[in-house]
Design a protein around this motif. Structure first.
Motif, mmCIF file in Angstrom:
data_model
loop_
_atom_site.group_PDB
_atom_site.id
_atom_site.type_symbol
_atom_site.label_atom_id
_atom_site.label_comp_id
_atom_site.label_asym_id
_atom_site.label_seq_id
_atom_site.Cartn_x
_atom_site.Cartn_y
_atom_site.Cartn_z
ATOM 1 N N ARG A 1 0.829 -1.221 0.000
ATOM 2 C CA ARG A 1 0.000 0.000 0.000
ATOM 3 C C ARG A 1 0.854 1.258 0.000
ATOM 4 N N ASN A 2 1.990 1.189 0.693
ATOM 5 C CA ASN A 2 2.879 2.368 0.710
ATOM 6 C C ASN A 2 3.367 2.678 -0.705
ATOM 7 N N ASP A 3 3.672 1.632 -1.464
ATOM 8 C CA ASP A 3 4.150 1.838 -2.842
ATOM 9 C C ASP A 3 3.034 2.424 -3.706
ATOM 10 N N ILE A 4 1.835 1.897 -3.529
ATOM 11 C CA ILE A 4 0.710 2.389 -4.334
ATOM 12 C C ILE A 4 0.480 3.867 -4.037
ATOM 13 N N ASN A 5 0.505 4.213 -2.747
ATOM 14 C CA ASN A 5 0.287 5.624 -2.371
ATOM 15 C C ASN A 5 1.418 6.494 -2.908
ATOM 16 N N ARG A 6 2.642 5.955 -2.840
ATOM 17 C CA ARG A 6 3.789 6.754 -3.310
ATOM 18 C C ARG A 6 3.713 6.962 -4.827
ATOM 19 N N ILE A 7 3.328 5.918 -5.547
ATOM 20 C CA ILE A 7 3.355 6.008 -7.023
ATOM 21 C C ILE A 7 2.184 6.831 -7.552
#
Ligand SMILES: O=c1ccn([C@@H]2O[C@H](COP(=O)(O)OP(=O)(O)O[C@H]3O[C@@H](CO)[C@H](O)[C@H]3O)[C@@H](O)[C@H]2O)c(=O)[nH]1
Ligand SMILES: [Mn+2]
Length: 392
Positions: free
Chosen positions: A96-102
């Protein structure tokens, strides 16, 4: 092992981000192979997308069929949990952190705590084809007892034409040992490009909660040796458990909606996508197939939990289905993105009255396309590209 290089694909996304790299010990490191295997079909043109909340030990059973393909793992739930992936697989993992970051603020169109999150994997992939499978799906056996290479069958389905405009009574006419039957118009025998290949399941069938509750012990033991094109103008309940599609032909329509955490509905992610996809495939002259291959679905999710998730959908769909059955797209809708935006307007207009959720969903459909185009640099092409890739 220390020092051993590992084939880890770092994707040059529009916005560089540090992938959630599990501790080195759980990273892939392909074992040296003295006898190189034949290159599998579409090896570098297909990604396997897996949504997961658990360790991916199930891949061991799929190793002979999946090991040479690139995996995109979409980790749902707690991003601090480390998902272990068996050695030897080439993968990228997004939590989820990656999705939010991207995606930044656009991340709100990607569901949380629901298998619908898998569509993020479709968006970040750069390949022409996608296969998505659940982590409780295993290799099934055909009636002869042979292990079924589900991926190989999906690829065959996608690489051969479909017949949405006229039903062939001997099923797939392009299959070895079959053909078009007498009376089938020769002008239609070229068929249409296949956009979607929808596979089925032995053991636990994909039943809704009420059916699961009524028939808790029912198992699907029937292996039907057929691939059918779903006729133009007919909708179908698309299950995301064992699904492949041509990402260049239909990818932008494969949005799995707003489900799970904070949403009034769940387990309609793949259904929603399937209804949008079928309307758009019909409009663009693309085919959708269902049937082979089978996988072995091992785990029945809790029917009471499922009932809570599905509850509103069970009566909403009595309004949703007539909406999709009567949906029409204008001739200006010459790309999937344009079709999808047009559809989102109609969702807001005609389903907004059913529940405010559909206004939110319609907005999320637009956000999804914006995010897709941004990540895939397709916004400028969208206006001119035909679905088959030929510019106007
Ligand atoms: O919150 C979650 C729950 C699960 N997952 C991952 O999604 C798939 C499917 O999970 P599971 O097998 O537990 O659920 P099923 O009911 O069998 O799923 C089928 O029903 C549909 C529900 O939408 C769906 O199309 C089918 O997949 C697994 O890989 C879980 O790990 C998740 O990501 N987040
Ligand atoms: Mn399952």
């Amino acid at each position: 092992m220390i020092g051993e290089t590992h084939r880890f694909t770092l994707r040059a996304l529009k916005t560089q981000h540090s992938l959630h790299l599990p501790p080195f010990s759980s990273l892939s490191s392909p074992m040296a192979d003295p006898s190189p295997k034949p290159v599998p079909l579409l090896k570098d043109q297909l990604d396997i997308v897996i949504p997961t909340i658990r360790n991916l030990d199930f891949l061991e059973m799929w190793r002979p069929f999946f090991e040479q393909y690139h995996l995109i793992i979409v980790q749902d739930g707690d991003p601090n949990k480390v998902i272990s992936v068996p050695q030897g697989f080439d993968y990228e993992l997004y939590n989820r952190n990656d999705i939010n970051r991207i995606l930044g603020p656009k991340a709100n169109c990607i569901s949380f705590k629901d298998s619908a999150c898998r569509c993020f994997g479709y968006m970040v992939s750069k390949k022409k084809y996608i296969y998505t499978i659940d982590d409780d799906c295993f290799v099934a056996k055909d009636p002869s007892g042979k292990d079924i290479n589900a991926l190989e069958q999906h690829i065959k389905n996608l690489l051969s034409p479909a017949t949405p405009f006229f039903f062939n009574t001997l099923y797939d006419p392009y299959r070895e040992g079959a053909d078009f039957v007498r009376g089938y118009p020769f002008s239609l025998r070229e068929g249409a490009p296949t956009a979607v290949s929808h596979g089925l399941w032995l053991n636990i069938p994909d039943y809704d909660a009420p059916t699961q509750l009524v028939k808790p012990r029912e198992r699907n033991t029937r292996y039907v040796d057929a691939v059918l094109t779903i006729p133009k103008g007919t909708l179908f309940p698309m299950c995301g458990m064992n699904l492949a599609f041509d990402r260049e032909l239909i990818g932008p329509a494969m949005y799995f909606g707003l489900m799970g955490d904070g949403q009034p509905i769940g387990r309609y992610d793949d259904m929603w996508a399937g209804w949008c996809v079928k309307v758009i495939c019909d409009h663009l002259g693309l085919g959708v197939k269902t049937g082979l291959p089978y996988i072995w679905h091992s785990k029945a999710s809790n029917p009471f939990v499922n009932l809570k998730k599905e509850y509103k959908g069970i009566f909403w769909q009595e309004e949703i289905i007539p909406f999709f059955q009567s949906a029409t797209l204008s001739k200006e809708c010459t790309s999937v993105q344009k079709c999808y935006i047009e559809l989102s307007k109609q969702v807001k207009e005609k389903l907004g009255a059913v529940d405010p959720y559909f206004n939110k969903l319609a907005d999320a459909m637009v956000t999804w396309i914006e995010a897709w185009d941004e990540l895939n640099n397709t916004s400028e092409e969208t206006s001119s590209k035909q679905p088959n890739g030929a510019a106007k």
